[in-house]
Write an enzyme that holds these catalytic residues in place. Structure first.
Site: not given
Ligand code: RB5
Length: 145
Positions: A8, A65, A67, A98, A133
């Protein structure tokens, strides 16, 4: 390997670095992510990459993304996807050995680019161990029915 990548708006720069790195390792990489910082919706990209990994001839996928969490949750809604968020090399190796993860995910706001490259390398080089597994993976896929 033929790899599909998606990201993203939070991960454009890291996606570009990872694409170049994966190519330098000798793999083909196809970009399903966004290439501008304009706000977008990560579920769409997670789903697109998830469908590609399950239904097309990709060996695996990479999702990034902010996180790594939102985009992997979305991908995991596609039956047959096993997307794993990794922020360290040991987990990246183990999710292949695994869990036979077919998508690796990480966060551009969580890991730096050198660690991200190490994570990708460990994942791509590891091999699924099968045996017990596989039994457990079969049980996971039973939950999708
Ligand atoms: C975008 O701001 C953020 O929410 C997205 O990149 C991600 O971290 C969501 O899990």
């Amino acid at each position: 390997m033929k790899i599909v990548i998606g990201n993203d708006h939070a991960a454009v720069e890291l996606k570009n670095e990872i694409m170049a790195y994966v190519q330098s390792l000798g793999h083909e990489v196809v970009n399903f992510g966004v290439d501008t910082n304009a706000s977008c919706n990560y579920p769409e990209i997670g789903a697109k990459v998830g469908h590609a990994v399950v239904e097309e001839d990709y060996d695996c996928g990479i999702l990034i993304c902010g996180t790594g969490v939102g985009i992997s949750i979305a991908a995991n809604k596609i039956h047959g996807v096993r997307a794993a968020v990794c922020s360290d090399v040991a987990t990246a190796r183990l999710v292949k050995q695994h869990n036979n993860a077919n998508i690796i995910a990480f966060g551009a706001r969580i890991v730096g680019s050198e660690l991200a490259k190490d994570i990708v390398k460990a994942y791509l080089e590891a091999e699924f161990e099968g045996g017990r597994h596989q039994t457990r993976i079969d049980m996971i896929h039973e939950l999708e029915r």
